[in-house]
Design an enzyme around this catalytic site. Structure first.
Site, PDB file in Angstrom:
ATOM      1  N   ARG A 160       0.620  -0.849   0.091  1.00  0.00           N
ATOM      2  CA  ARG A 160      -0.200   0.432   0.256  1.00  0.00           C
ATOM      3  C   ARG A 160       0.671   1.056   0.060  1.00  0.00           C
ATOM      4  NH1 ARG A 160      -2.672   3.774   0.967  1.00  0.00           N
ATOM      5  NH2 ARG A 160      -4.670   4.128   0.867  1.00  0.00           N
TER       6      ARG A 160
ATOM      7  N   GLU B   5     -11.498   5.450  -4.706  1.00  0.00           N
ATOM      8  CA  GLU B   5     -11.429   3.913  -4.230  1.00  0.00           C
ATOM      9  C   GLU B   5     -12.731   3.837  -5.462  1.00  0.00           C
ATOM     10  OE1 GLU B   5     -11.607   2.452  -1.850  1.00  0.00           O
ATOM     11  OE2 GLU B   5      -9.924   3.892  -0.683  1.00  0.00           O
TER      12      GLU B   5
ATOM     13  N   ARG C 265      -0.571  -6.104   4.969  1.00  0.00           N
ATOM     14  CA  ARG C 265      -0.254  -5.057   3.603  1.00  0.00           C
ATOM     15  C   ARG C 265       1.372  -4.263   3.903  1.00  0.00           C
ATOM     16  NH1 ARG C 265      -5.066  -1.912   0.817  1.00  0.00           N
ATOM     17  NH2 ARG C 265      -4.636  -0.725   3.409  1.00  0.00           N
TER      18      ARG C 265
END
Length: 154
Positions: free
Chosen positions: A47, A55, A89
Site C-alpha cells: 500500500r 476508491e 500490507r
C-alpha cells in the site's frame, strides 16, 4: 561534546535503516495497492505510503489505477518499507525505474496526500499544485476524499 553528539546522531540514523524490497509486480488492485513478487515466489501486498487514491466507484479511480499500472510496468520496482497496516500490507514509498510513484500520483492529481500519516512538506506542495492546476480529480467540482467516501459506504 559536539563531536560526540554528531557521532550519536549518525549511529542512530544508521541503526534505523529502513528495509527495502525489490521484485516484480504481479497484480495492481487499485490506484494505491499492488502485489509484489519477491524472493522468487513470496507475494507481498503493498500500500502506497502517505497517499490515498479514489476508491472503486469514485471519479478518477480507474485513471489512478491505470497510472499506477503504467508506472509499475517500467520495472525495477523498489519499495522502502515504512510500516505495516492492520491488514498486514506493507506500507511503502515505491520507486519504479527511479520514479517516485507516490509523488507521481500526487503530482498528476490522482491522489490525496494523507496528512494524518505523513508530514512531508514536498508532498503537501505537490497536492497543492495539482489542485491549483485542476489536474485529475481536482478538475471535479467537489471531489470527495476516499476516507470520507468509505465512511458513507459502511
Amino acid at each position: 561534546m559536539k563531536f560526540s553528539l554528531v557521532m550519536m546522531a549518525l549511529l542512530l540514523v544508521f541503526s534505523c535503516k529502513l528495509k527495502t524490497l525489490t521484485g516484480t509486480v504481479v497484480r495492481v488492485a487499485d490506484g494505491d495497492t499492488f502485489t509484489l513478487l519477491v524472493d522468487g515466489n513470496r507475494q507481498v501486498r503493498v500500500r502506497l505510503h502517505g497517499i490515498d487514491c479514489p476508491e472503486r466507484g469514485q471519479p478518477y479511480s480507474r485513471v489512478a489505477t491505470g497510472h499506477l499500472r503504467t508506472l509499475l510496468a517500467k520495472g525495477n520496482i523498489r519499495v522502502t518499507e515504512m510500516d505495516t497496516d492492520r491488514y498486514g500490507r506493507t506500507i511503502g514509498i515505491v520507486y519504479a525505474s527511479g520514479v517516485n510513484v507516490n509523488e507521481s500520483l500526487l503530482a498528476n492529481g490522482l491522489a490525496w496526500h494523507s496528512s494524518a500519516f505523513d508530514r512531508n512538506p514536498v508532498w503537501v506542495e505537490l497536492e497543492a499544485l495539482a489542485r491549483e492546476q485542476r489536474l485529475g480529480l481536482w478538475a471535479e467540482r467537489n471531489p470527495v476524499a476516499p476516507w470520507d467516501w468509505r465512511k458513507t459506504r459502511r
